[in-house]
Design a protein around this motif. Structure first.
Motif, short mmCIF file in Angstrom:
data_model
loop_
_atom_site.label_atom_id
_atom_site.label_comp_id
_atom_site.label_asym_id
_atom_site.label_seq_id
_atom_site.Cartn_x
_atom_site.Cartn_y
_atom_site.Cartn_z
N PHE A 147 0.79 -1.17 -0.14
CA PHE A 147 0.11 -0.08 0.04
C PHE A 147 0.86 1.25 0.02
CE2 PHE A 147 -3.29 2.87 1.43
CZ PHE A 147 -4.26 2.62 0.68
N GLY A 148 1.95 1.14 0.62
CA GLY A 148 2.85 2.40 0.58
C GLY A 148 3.27 2.62 -0.60
N ALA A 149 3.79 1.34 -1.47
CA ALA A 149 4.15 1.74 -2.97
C ALA A 149 3.10 2.32 -3.91
CB ALA A 149 4.63 0.10 -3.42
N LEU A 150 1.59 1.78 -3.47
CA LEU A 150 0.69 2.37 -4.21
C LEU A 150 0.54 4.07 -3.83
CD1 LEU A 150 -2.88 0.67 -4.46
CD2 LEU A 150 -2.69 3.16 -3.71
N VAL A 151 0.60 4.24 -2.68
CA VAL A 151 0.36 5.80 -2.03
C VAL A 151 1.53 6.60 -2.88
CG1 VAL A 151 0.51 7.29 -0.25
CG2 VAL A 151 -0.58 5.08 -0.16
N VAL A 152 2.73 6.03 -2.87
CA VAL A 152 3.81 6.80 -3.46
C VAL A 152 3.57 7.16 -4.93
CG1 VAL A 152 6.16 6.79 -4.13
CG2 VAL A 152 5.66 6.16 -1.90
N ARG A 153 3.09 5.91 -5.56
CA ARG A 153 2.88 6.20 -7.11
C ARG A 153 1.59 7.04 -7.28
NH1 ARG A 153 2.38 7.23 -11.48
NH2 ARG A 153 1.94 6.16 -13.19
N SER A 154 0.65 6.65 -6.32
CA SER A 154 -0.39 7.75 -6.45
C SER A 154 -0.17 9.34 -6.58
CB SER A 154 -1.63 7.38 -5.33
OG SER A 154 -1.77 6.09 -5.60
N VAL A 155 0.68 9.70 -5.47
CA VAL A 155 0.86 11.05 -5.28
C VAL A 155 1.45 11.97 -6.41
CG1 VAL A 155 0.87 11.13 -2.93
CG2 VAL A 155 3.06 10.61 -3.98
N PHE A 156 2.28 10.81 -7.48
CA PHE A 156 3.09 11.80 -8.40
C PHE A 156 2.04 11.74 -9.63
CE2 PHE A 156 6.67 10.69 -5.60
CZ PHE A 156 7.13 11.92 -5.64
N PRO B 14 -0.68 12.87 -12.62
CA PRO B 14 -1.31 14.10 -13.01
C PRO B 14 -2.57 14.45 -11.97
CG PRO B 14 -0.48 12.79 -14.90
CD PRO B 14 -0.53 11.94 -13.71
N GLY B 15 -2.83 15.81 -11.61
CA GLY B 15 -4.03 16.01 -10.86
C GLY B 15 -4.25 15.37 -9.37
N ALA B 16 -2.96 14.72 -9.00
CA ALA B 16 -3.04 14.09 -7.38
C ALA B 16 -3.52 15.41 -6.68
CB ALA B 16 -1.76 13.45 -7.18
N SER B 17 -2.76 16.58 -6.89
CA SER B 17 -2.76 17.55 -5.83
C SER B 17 -4.43 18.01 -5.92
CB SER B 17 -2.13 18.65 -6.37
OG SER B 17 -2.38 19.15 -7.50
N PHE C 71 -7.44 9.67 -2.52
CA PHE C 71 -7.59 11.05 -2.79
C PHE C 71 -6.55 11.32 -3.74
CE2 PHE C 71 -11.35 10.84 -0.20
CZ PHE C 71 -12.11 12.18 -0.59
N SER C 72 -5.67 10.96 -3.90
CA SER C 72 -4.66 11.13 -5.09
C SER C 72 -5.12 10.60 -6.38
CB SER C 72 -3.22 10.72 -4.84
OG SER C 72 -2.50 11.42 -3.69
N VAL C 73 -5.82 9.31 -6.10
CA VAL C 73 -6.14 8.59 -7.47
C VAL C 73 -7.53 9.29 -7.72
CG1 VAL C 73 -7.25 6.36 -8.24
CG2 VAL C 73 -5.39 6.40 -6.86
N LEU C 74 -8.30 9.80 -6.89
CA LEU C 74 -9.42 10.49 -7.14
C LEU C 74 -9.24 11.88 -7.81
CD1 LEU C 74 -11.75 9.50 -4.17
CD2 LEU C 74 -11.95 8.67 -6.53
N GLY C 75 -8.18 12.47 -7.48
CA GLY C 75 -7.72 13.82 -8.20
C GLY C 75 -7.19 13.59 -9.48
N PHE C 76 -6.52 12.43 -9.89
CA PHE C 76 -6.02 12.13 -11.08
C PHE C 76 -7.40 11.75 -12.02
CE2 PHE C 76 -5.54 8.45 -14.01
CZ PHE C 76 -4.43 8.99 -15.00
N MET C 77 -8.43 11.21 -11.53
CA MET C 77 -9.72 10.97 -12.28
C MET C 77 -10.28 12.22 -12.55
SD MET C 77 -12.96 8.48 -11.16
CE MET C 77 -14.02 8.10 -12.29
N ALA C 78 -10.46 13.00 -11.58
CA ALA C 78 -11.06 14.53 -11.60
C ALA C 78 -10.41 15.11 -12.94
CB ALA C 78 -11.13 15.08 -10.49
N ASP C 79 -8.81 15.00 -12.92
CA ASP C 79 -8.21 15.81 -13.90
C ASP C 79 -8.45 15.06 -15.32
OD1 ASP C 79 -5.78 17.62 -14.61
OD2 ASP C 79 -5.08 15.54 -15.45
N GLN C 80 -8.24 13.83 -15.37
CA GLN C 80 -8.39 13.27 -16.57
C GLN C 80 -10.08 13.10 -17.20
OE1 GLN C 80 -5.73 11.73 -18.46
NE2 GLN C 80 -4.94 12.83 -16.62
N SER C 81 -11.10 13.09 -16.43
CA SER C 81 -12.49 13.00 -16.95
C SER C 81 -13.32 13.86 -16.53
CB SER C 81 -13.03 11.53 -16.36
OG SER C 81 -12.22 10.49 -16.58
N PHE C 82 -12.91 14.91 -15.59
CA PHE C 82 -14.12 16.03 -15.04
C PHE C 82 -13.43 17.23 -15.12
CE2 PHE C 82 -15.30 11.82 -13.21
CZ PHE C 82 -16.54 12.05 -13.40
N GLY C 83 -12.45 17.54 -16.26
CA GLY C 83 -11.70 18.96 -16.32
C GLY C 83 -11.51 19.40 -15.20
#
Length: 524
Positions: free
Chosen positions: A195-204, A206-209, A283-295
């Motif tokens: 899960f730590g590896a997953l989190v590290v990948r997630s925060v990098f 696009p749109g994670a912020s 939420f990093s992953v959800l931020g990526f989703m917002a960036d890619q699919s919801f402008g």
């Protein structure tokens, strides 16, 4: 019924190999599916970063105090929930069996969720959910039908479900330090790494912020809403595995002179740390989703996708995973983490049942594991590996957690602290064995504050179900699957308490003695 003159003296109780084995196993029980799919959504909906204030208050005033209460009862009276409560008061044994019955119902549906996670771990290598993860989950995979009780099997759930039960029974059948403890020592470090590896990948990504800002930006106006504070107490309560027999059972396996409160603090803060880590990853992953699919609009994403619960894991996340480079790696890490976190929690739940049968009927660990695990496996398949499995699971989960467990916590305080007045004795027990002492403040919290808050939660939940229903399910279905499950818990607890003990439950002297020689009343 009373123990007969022919009953035997119970043999020595198995113990953890040491403090590390207990701590890792307790963390394994506490860290489960709810840490990953419940906390992030609850925090976002209840003030974002500001939610951490009521969350910490709830942890310090309810979570840790009740965790200590469980530890004290289990270690002092050295038994499973029915045996420990029997030793507190003969008439209280049925309450211990009520906690066992709660675990029975949770175990049979929890295993089904693990079967889903196991399937999706395999699916992640091929992206089997395709372009429509929601349609795949409820249609192609679960084949969900109308609310009811179907006998049509769903083979994609049934096969992994059987394998999950086989693995759980094997782990429980082995000696405590060779089975349950070793499984946690293997899986918990693996879970942290994966899960730590997953989190590290997630925060990098696009749109994670975008997602992290949505989660942690504080809305302090929410703190004036009582429902936010109730949500915080609810999250702490359900995530720590307290008040339904698990920690009583686990602490009963500790050696008599083992420190209790310091490991309890480690377990509580490790659990909360994992929840915050899960929030960052999700939420990093959800931020990526917002960036890619919801402008880049997180608010739009919230309107269109689920951000908590099973739908987050099995619908929203697969949709995001499909958009990611190297998606199969991310999918395998995520669903592998779900599987490991869930499995360590599941075996802790089933251990409550196995331990109770060992104490009551004199079964060996292997016999108790098979005798309890096999019927649960059959019921799990019959109820949750069919086309109505999802709806049955949703309703039973609601009633077992928000009615069964919350009632259990309130009743435990009333029985142990109000009626039997064991507060000073248990405080003395904890403090005499531990470096972190407890006293009047702890007694006030577990005797007054916790029952009042949890009692309010219980009444609010019952009134809500009776007046508004739940998720639009028919009233007859809630009565059968929901209230029916509660009725079986109550009936089963009285029936099992009426069975004669194989060994004498009364032949026991708590240690250390209370009050100590030369003192009156123990700790003040």
């Amino acid at each position: 019924m009373n123990a007969s003159p022919s009953t035997t003296t119970p043999g020595p109780r198995q113990t953890w190999s040491g403090q590390w084995g207990f701590i890792v196993s307790a963390i394994g029980s506490a860290v489960g599916l709810g840490n990953i799919w419940r906390f992030p959504g609850v925090a976002y909906e209840n003030g974002g970063g500001a939610f951490l204030i009521p969350y910490l208050v709830a942890l310090l005033t309810a979570g840790i105090p009740i965790l200590f209460l469980d530890y004290a009862i289990g270690q002092r009276f050295r038994g499973s929930a029915p045996l420990a409560f029997r030793r507190i008061a003969r008439w209280a044994e049925s309450f211990g069996w009520f906690q066992v019955m709660i675990c029975f119902f949770i175990a049979i549906y929890y295993a089904a969720i693990l079967a889903w996670a196991a399937s999706y771990f395999v699916f992640s290598f091929t992206g089997a959910w395709g372009e429509d993860p929601a349609g795949f989950f409820v249609g192609s995979y679960l084949k969900v039908g109308d609310p009811g009780f179907s006998t049509t099997p769903v083979w994609g759930v049934l096969v992994p479900l059987v394998l999950i039960w086989v693995a759980a029974i094997i782990v429980l059948a082995l000696r405590l330090d060779k089975g349950l403890e070793r499984a946690n020592i293997i899986f918990i470090p693996l879970l942290v790494v994966a899960f730590g590896a997953l989190v590290v990948r997630s925060v990098f990504l696009p749109g994670a912020s975008i997602g992290l800002n949505a989660l942690f930006t504080p809305d302090f106006s929410k703190l004036s809403d009582p429902s936010v504070w109730i949500a915080a107490y609810s999250q702490i309560f359900f995530s720590l595995s307290i008040a339904f027999g698990i920690m009583i059972t686990y602490s009963s396996y500790r050696r008599r002179k083992s420190n209790q409160t310091t490991p309890g603090l480690v377990v509580a803060f490790a659990n909360s740390s994992f929840e915050v880590l899960a929030g960052i990853g999700v939420f990093s992953v959800l931020g990526f989703m917002a960036d890619q699919s919801f402008g880049g609009s997180f608010a739009t994403l919230v309107k269109e996708a689920r951000i908590s619960g099973p739908m987050l894991s099995f619908v929203t996340f697969p949709k995001v995973i499909s958009q990611m480079p190297g998606s199969w790696v991310f999918g395998a890490l995520f669903f592998g983490s779900l599987l490991m976190a869930g499995f360590t929690s599941m075996v802790s739940i089933t251990e409550v049942i196995s331990s109770a049968f060992q104490d009551k009927f004199g079964f060996s660990r292997a016999k108790a594991s098979v005798a309890t695990g096999m019927p649960m496996a059959v019921l799990s398949v019959v109820l949750f590996a069919t086309t109505t499995g999802l709806t049955s699971l949703d309703v039973v989960d609601k009633f077992a957690n928000e009615i069964g467990i919350v009632f259990s916590a309130v009743a435990m305080s009333v029985i142990v602290l109000w009626i039997k007045n064991k507060g000073s004795e248990l405080a003395y027990h904890l403090s005499s064995l531990s470096t972190f002492k407890v006293g009047r403040t702890w007694r006030v919290l577990v005797t007054a504050i916790c029952p009042l808050v949890l009692g309010y939660m219980l009444v609010n939940c019952v009134v809500g179900i009776l007046t508004e229903g739940y998720e639009g399910y028919p009233t007859w279905y809630l009565g059968t699957a929901g209230w029916g499950a509660v009725a079986v818990m109550v009936a089963g607890s009285f029936a099992l308490a009426a069975v004669r003990w194989r060994s004498d439950p009364e032949g026991f002297v708590p240690w250390p003695a209370y009050p100590p020689a030369g003192e009156k009343g123990g700790i003040r």
